[in-house]
Design a protein around this motif. Structure first.
Motif, short mmCIF file in Angstrom:
data_model
loop_
_atom_site.label_atom_id
_atom_site.label_comp_id
_atom_site.label_asym_id
_atom_site.label_seq_id
_atom_site.Cartn_x
_atom_site.Cartn_y
_atom_site.Cartn_z
N LEU A 159 47.23 52.19 24.96
CA LEU A 159 47.62 51.50 23.73
C LEU A 159 46.85 52.09 22.56
O LEU A 159 45.66 52.38 22.66
CB LEU A 159 47.32 50.02 23.86
CG LEU A 159 47.84 49.06 22.79
CD1 LEU A 159 49.36 48.98 22.84
CD2 LEU A 159 47.24 47.68 22.99
N PHE A 160 47.55 52.28 21.42
CA PHE A 160 46.89 52.79 20.22
C PHE A 160 47.28 51.92 19.04
O PHE A 160 48.44 51.52 18.92
CB PHE A 160 47.33 54.23 19.94
CG PHE A 160 46.73 54.80 18.67
CD1 PHE A 160 45.49 55.43 18.70
CD2 PHE A 160 47.40 54.71 17.46
CE1 PHE A 160 44.93 55.95 17.54
CE2 PHE A 160 46.85 55.22 16.29
CZ PHE A 160 45.62 55.85 16.34
N MET A 161 46.30 51.64 18.17
CA MET A 161 46.59 50.84 16.98
C MET A 161 46.07 51.52 15.74
O MET A 161 44.92 51.96 15.69
CB MET A 161 45.99 49.44 17.13
CG MET A 161 46.80 48.54 18.04
SD MET A 161 45.97 46.99 18.42
CE MET A 161 44.79 47.55 19.64
N SER A 162 46.92 51.63 14.74
CA SER A 162 46.56 52.17 13.44
C SER A 162 46.63 51.04 12.42
O SER A 162 47.60 50.28 12.41
CB SER A 162 47.52 53.30 13.05
OG SER A 162 47.31 53.71 11.72
N PHE A 163 45.62 50.95 11.55
CA PHE A 163 45.52 49.80 10.67
C PHE A 163 45.77 50.17 9.21
O PHE A 163 45.70 51.33 8.81
CB PHE A 163 44.14 49.15 10.82
CG PHE A 163 43.90 48.61 12.20
CD1 PHE A 163 44.48 47.42 12.59
CD2 PHE A 163 43.13 49.31 13.11
CE1 PHE A 163 44.29 46.92 13.87
CE2 PHE A 163 42.94 48.83 14.40
CZ PHE A 163 43.53 47.63 14.77
N GLN A 164 46.03 49.14 8.40
CA GLN A 164 46.31 49.34 6.98
C GLN A 164 45.16 50.03 6.27
O GLN A 164 45.36 50.91 5.43
CB GLN A 164 46.59 48.00 6.31
CG GLN A 164 47.81 47.27 6.80
CD GLN A 164 47.98 45.94 6.10
OE1 GLN A 164 47.75 45.82 4.90
NE2 GLN A 164 48.37 44.91 6.83
N LEU A 202 51.97 53.62 23.90
CA LEU A 202 52.50 52.65 22.93
C LEU A 202 51.59 52.65 21.71
O LEU A 202 50.40 52.37 21.82
CB LEU A 202 52.57 51.24 23.52
CG LEU A 202 52.96 50.13 22.53
CD1 LEU A 202 54.35 50.38 21.94
CD2 LEU A 202 52.91 48.76 23.21
N ALA A 203 52.15 53.00 20.57
CA ALA A 203 51.38 53.00 19.32
C ALA A 203 51.89 51.89 18.42
O ALA A 203 53.09 51.75 18.20
CB ALA A 203 51.53 54.34 18.61
N ILE A 204 50.96 51.08 17.91
CA ILE A 204 51.28 50.04 16.94
C ILE A 204 50.74 50.51 15.59
O ILE A 204 49.52 50.64 15.42
CB ILE A 204 50.66 48.69 17.34
CG1 ILE A 204 51.19 48.26 18.71
CG2 ILE A 204 50.97 47.63 16.29
CD1 ILE A 204 50.52 47.02 19.27
N ALA A 219 56.43 55.02 23.01
CA ALA A 219 57.11 54.15 22.05
C ALA A 219 56.20 53.87 20.87
O ALA A 219 54.97 53.92 20.98
CB ALA A 219 57.52 52.83 22.71
N VAL A 220 56.82 53.57 19.72
CA VAL A 220 56.08 53.23 18.51
C VAL A 220 56.61 51.91 17.97
O VAL A 220 57.82 51.73 17.85
CB VAL A 220 56.22 54.34 17.44
CG1 VAL A 220 55.65 53.86 16.11
CG2 VAL A 220 55.53 55.61 17.89
N LEU A 221 55.70 51.00 17.66
CA LEU A 221 56.03 49.75 16.98
C LEU A 221 55.44 49.85 15.58
O LEU A 221 54.21 49.92 15.42
CB LEU A 221 55.44 48.56 17.72
CG LEU A 221 55.56 47.20 17.05
CD1 LEU A 221 57.01 46.78 16.91
CD2 LEU A 221 54.78 46.14 17.82
#
Length: 215
Positions: free
Chosen positions: A48-53, A134-136, A165-167
């Protein structure tokens, strides 16, 4: 997509382990495993990967060391041998081209002194290096000029495969014109209230959220 305060970003903050949020019900299952039973770093290792504002600065840690450590941690999780500095640089260099970043960024501290566009490119570089399943991506278009937006979108499109996949969380149609969505979900009060294709975003751009509420 959704109005400010609709709960779009809450999911990513929960998975990142934000101390202000507590899950009181429900479940989050990824590849058959409960993400809520994992620590944030374990979620990352699970793919899982998360990129933030607003990506944070990490003073004293340069980009290449940060990326090398994170990538080797992922390889250990997958039962693969770690890459040494020279091997890793050979793996990393094409990723720089993908996000249109110069190699001197690698020797700078993570996000320290970076412009908004540089921080977003750096986040996408991390995604490219880690190869998450999965990238958010939380408002990756925020604060970007058109050139930076095109670079970021091109990089994300270049990483999409049938196995990942990308969300994306966004307010604006312009991002979705560069990264074509399979589905668009509209959130309100923490719930998905409508699902459709790109036409929903086009309606929002013209008429606002009142058009969705009326349907």
């Amino acid at each position: 997509m959704g109005k400010n305060g609709s709960g779009k970003s809450t999911f990513s903050k929960v998975l990142a382990g934000h101390p202000d949020y507590e899950v009181t019900g429900g479940s989050v299952v990824f590849k058959g495993e409960s993400l809520l039973d994992m620590e944030p770093e374990e979620r990352s290792l699970a793919g899982l990967f998360m990129s933030f504002q607003s990506p944070v600065e990490i003073p004293g840690v340069n980009n290449i060391d940060f990326l090398n450590m994170a990538y080797n941690a992922r390889r250990r999780k997958l039962g693969l041998p770690e890459l040494g500095p020279i091997e890793f640089y050979a793996y990393l260099f094409p990723k720089l081209e993908l996000v249109n970043m110069k190699s001197d960024f690698l020797n700078r501290n993570v996000n320290e002194g970076f412009s908004g566009g540089e921080r977003k490119r750096n986040e996408i570089l991390q995604l490219a290096v880690l190869g998450a399943e999965l990238a958010i991506l939380d408002e990756i278009d925020s604060g970007l000029d058109i050139d930076a937006l095109q670079d970021v979108a091109k990089a994300v499109n270049g990483m999409l495969t049938p196995k990942n996949a990308v969300l994306m969380i966004t307010h604006y149609l312009r991002l979705l014109e560069f990264i074509k969505p399979t589905f668009i979900h509209i959130m309100e009060n923490g719930r998905i209230v409508k699902t459709g294709d790109i036409s929903i975003a086009k309606t929002l751009e013209k008429e606002g959220y009142k058009a969705i509420s009326a349907t």
